[in-house]
Design a protein around this motif. Structure first.
Motif, PDB file in Angstrom:
ATOM      1  N   ILE A 244       0.869  -1.181   0.000  1.00 43.95           N
ATOM      2  CA  ILE A 244       0.000   0.000   0.000  1.00 43.95           C
ATOM      3  C   ILE A 244       0.904   1.229   0.000  1.00 43.95           C
ATOM      4  N   ILE A 245       0.723   2.100  -0.986  1.00 41.27           N
ATOM      5  CA  ILE A 245       1.542   3.316  -1.074  1.00 41.27           C
ATOM      6  C   ILE A 245       0.665   4.533  -0.843  1.00 41.27           C
ATOM      7  N   ASP A 246       1.032   5.320   0.140  1.00 43.15           N
ATOM      8  CA  ASP A 246       0.320   6.551   0.474  1.00 43.15           C
ATOM      9  C   ASP A 246       0.881   7.691  -0.373  1.00 43.15           C
ATOM     10  N   ASN A 247       0.010   8.540  -0.922  1.00 46.48           N
ATOM     11  CA  ASN A 247       0.444   9.671  -1.764  1.00 46.48           C
ATOM     12  C   ASN A 247       1.342   9.201  -2.910  1.00 46.48           C
ATOM     13  N   ALA A 248       0.847   8.217  -3.648  1.00 49.43           N
ATOM     14  CA  ALA A 248       1.631   7.641  -4.749  1.00 49.43           C
ATOM     15  C   ALA A 248       1.894   8.644  -5.859  1.00 49.43           C
ATOM     16  N   ASP A 249       1.081   9.702  -5.942  1.00 49.07           N
ATOM     17  CA  ASP A 249       1.254  10.695  -7.007  1.00 49.07           C
ATOM     18  C   ASP A 249       2.533  11.516  -6.840  1.00 49.07           C
TER      19      ASP A 249
END
Length: 501
Positions: A244-249
């Motif tokens: 799970i990646i938070d703030n992937a942008d």
């Protein structure tokens, strides 16, 4: 490659971006070279200053055959007795200056760079022939594509994803790439999934504490590793199959792909969630990056990810430090052509190719907006037309047009006919084709002319419709019909006859 270099009495330097990866490579090299008289050593922050000094002394004297290290290998106090091969793993993590420093070690050193997602500059260098490139496309057995989701951050979705992984006795990576706020995320996760055991790992931790956390997670002491992108390289834990990646942008395309590669390393189906904040307006490049990571999910798609990254960011500067960006002053196509010509010249390859004839036919020849609506597709098609170098390629492209966009309108059909005429004119040695009154004026390159016997045959075949003028530059005049398509068809017919007679 390293074994062959050492067998030839050369030293090998292996440059890696992280201390964890250095440890992993050292174990792998020792396992593979067990039973051979090869001395392997490593330098990273996990070694004491005394151990590092002793290792570097061995490198200088030649008693160390393979040295594995992080950026410490690039220090000025590191000197080799006779280095023959430099291996750069995870090449995209290093700058141009760092990689060029390695070449200073020896003028005859061979460099092998490894990367699942080469940076735009390196990929471009391989594509234009400055470097050789090999692609490993076969994945290990019993691997499945990673199920990839690009979604807004939703606590219930995150909880379900974590619980599903824990239910099959697996572990989870939760990536939050901000050390300042990682403790707040830890509190939120602890409330969201109270039944899970959570550990924190990031690069600002003391090395002994970080090593302890990593080992405990490896041995299953924790269920979730809340971490920064420190896990991007070197983490090979088969039991972790949810990411799970938070703030992937905020992350780059190569980073996203490398992080996704941390899961799915066994025969279990893995899941990757790339999240961004709710109602956030993403930048155009961020949308392209997330779209690419969602599109390329099959195994071994790193090269296509890298190609998309090259499209998004540009090729960088071959002779300077920029590893991405666009060549604004001359244009990318011209830059590539000039580069290819220079490389061929340095390699001693003679390119005997006639110059492109200049065509001014005063005919409507273009791709209409109603036929191809997407500007990017239209540019790609024009580039294909410019690159045409044979009549067979022209026919193939016409079939592609019809297959993708339907029947060709007159202007598009004329454009492909002009491309055929240009190919024929190049083979015939024409310098230009212009319109002069109601005739096409075909001028030969200086020193070239139409054979007298050939002209006699042509004049008999097309009596009254063609004429030839001798001189320093030979000129062939061909009748121009008022109808564009008929005019181009007749011109192409005459050119083909000139070549075949």
């Amino acid at each position: 490659a390293a074994f062959k270099a050492v067998a030839s009495s050369k030293q090998v330097a292996v440059l890696v971006p992280t201390t964890i990866l250095a440890q992993q490579h050292q174990r792998t090299f020792e396992e593979r070279f067990e039973g051979f008289p090869i001395n392997i050593a490593a330098v990273s922050r996990f070694q004491s200053p005394g151990e590092i000094a002793k290792t570097l002394q061995g490198v200088k004297k030649g008693t160390v055959d393979v040295i594995i290290g992080t950026h410490r290998l690039l220090s000025r106090d590191v000197s080799f007795k006779d280095v023959g091969l430099v291996i750069v793993d995870e090449e995209q993590r290093f700058g141009v200056a760092q990689k060029e420093r390695l070449k200073e070690l020896s003028t005859s050193v061979d460099v092998l760079t490894l990367s699942a997602t080469p940076i735009p500059r390196t990929l471009h260098m391989a594509m234009v022939g400055v470097r050789d490139m090999s692609v490993i496309e076969t994945p290990p057995e019993d691997r499945y594509p990673i199920r990839t989701y690009v979604v807004e951050y939703d606590q219930q979705l995150i909880r379900q994803a974590i619980l599903r992984e824990l239910a099959r006795q697996g572990q989870v990576y939760f990536v939050h790439n901000r050390v300042q706020s990682i403790d707040y995320v830890y509190s939120d996760l602890a409330k969201l999934v109270p039944e899970a055991r959570i550990a924190i790992a990031h690069g600002q931790m003391d090395e002994s504490v970080l090593e302890r956390v990593m080992l405990d997670f490896y041995h299953g002491e924790f269920d979730i590793l809340l971490c920064t992108t420190i896990i991007e390289t070197g983490m090979d834990i088969g039991n972790v199959n949810t990411l799970i990646i938070d703030n992937a942008d905020y992350l780059g395309l190569a980073q996203l792909y490398q992080l996704r590669g941390r899961v799915g390393r066994t025969n279990r189906v893995a899941y990757a969630y790339f999240t961004h904040r709710k109602d956030k307006v993403l930048t155009e490049d961020a949308e392209k990056r997330l779209g690419a990571i969602k599109e390329f999910t099959e195994l071994g798609s790193g090269i296509r990810i890298a190609m998309r990254d090259l499209e998004i960011r540009g090729a960088g500067n071959l002779l300077g430090p920029e590893q991405h960006g666009f060549i604004a002053s001359v244009g990318f196509e011209l830059y590539c052509r000039l580069l290819e010509d220079a490389i061929s010249e340095l390699k001693g390859e003679e390119k005997v190719a006639p110059p492109d004839p200049v065509l001014d036919l005063q005919i409507d020849a273009y791709i209409d907006d109603g036929y191809v609506q997407d500007p990017a597709q239209k540019v790609g098609l024009y580039q294909k037309i410019i690159a045409l170098d044979s009549l067979e390629a022209c026919d193939d492209l016409e079939e592609e047009f019809q297959d993708r966009f339907g029947d060709l309108p007159d202007a598009a059909r004329n454009l492909l006919q002009v491309a055929r005429i240009k190919v024929l004119a190049r083979f015939l040695g024409l310098g230009s084709i212009n319109v002069r009154g109601n005739r096409f004026q075909l001028k030969f390159l200086e020193g070239l002319a139409i054979d007298a016997n050939k002209y006699v045959a042509l004049h008999g075949k097309y009596r009254g419709r063609i004429s030839y003028r001798h001189g320093r530059v030979g000129q062939l005049l061909v009748e121009k019909d008022k109808d564009d398509q008929q005019a181009l068809a007749f011109l192409a017919e005459v050119l083909a006859a000139c070549l075949s007679e």
